[in-house]
Design a protein around this motif. Sequence first.
Motif: not given
Length: 182
Positions: A104, A126-127, A146, A148-149, A168-172
């Motif tokens: 991350s 993440e990020k 994960y 995400s973002k 989880n690819f939320g907001e990617a």
Amino acid sequence: MFEVEKKYSVHSSFYFRNSTFKERAVFRNTTFNKEVDFRSSVFKEKAIFRNSKFEWANFKNAIFKELAVFDESVFNKEAVFRNSKFIKEVDFSDSRFEKDVCYSDSVYDGRVDFSDSVFKGKTYFEKVIFNEKVYFSKVKFEGEAYFSKAKFEGKANFWEAKFEGEANFGEAIFKVGAGFSR
């Protein structure tokens, strides 16, 4: 130059925290039987960890200014690459992560290859920012993954990747596109 070319085993904790490697750092075929700590270290030339085994690895805040190679390596316990910067190409292909791994908040400016790797624990991207192509082809995620973002500025290749746990690819953000074919 710091170089370990033949099979070598380190049986005590190995601390290189805040170190600068001005020349090529080669740890090929090395087994780290205890903690290895490269937190906040800078690798100005190539960093080669090909076919190495890590009991517990910490590369948090590390900077890799040239090619970084971790292919065919095994990470037995937690591996931390959080907030690291990879300026050139990175190769983690054919590697095994037996427990959780955290990438991350890291930045990858060159091509990244995780092809044919296995992630058994939770995997955190993440990020993360991938500025070039990234390959996760034929990767197996046995635990949660994960992303995400995460920002994928170049093409993201997940061809034949297997997600056995939650992905989880939320907001990617995929700027150029992504391939998820079987």
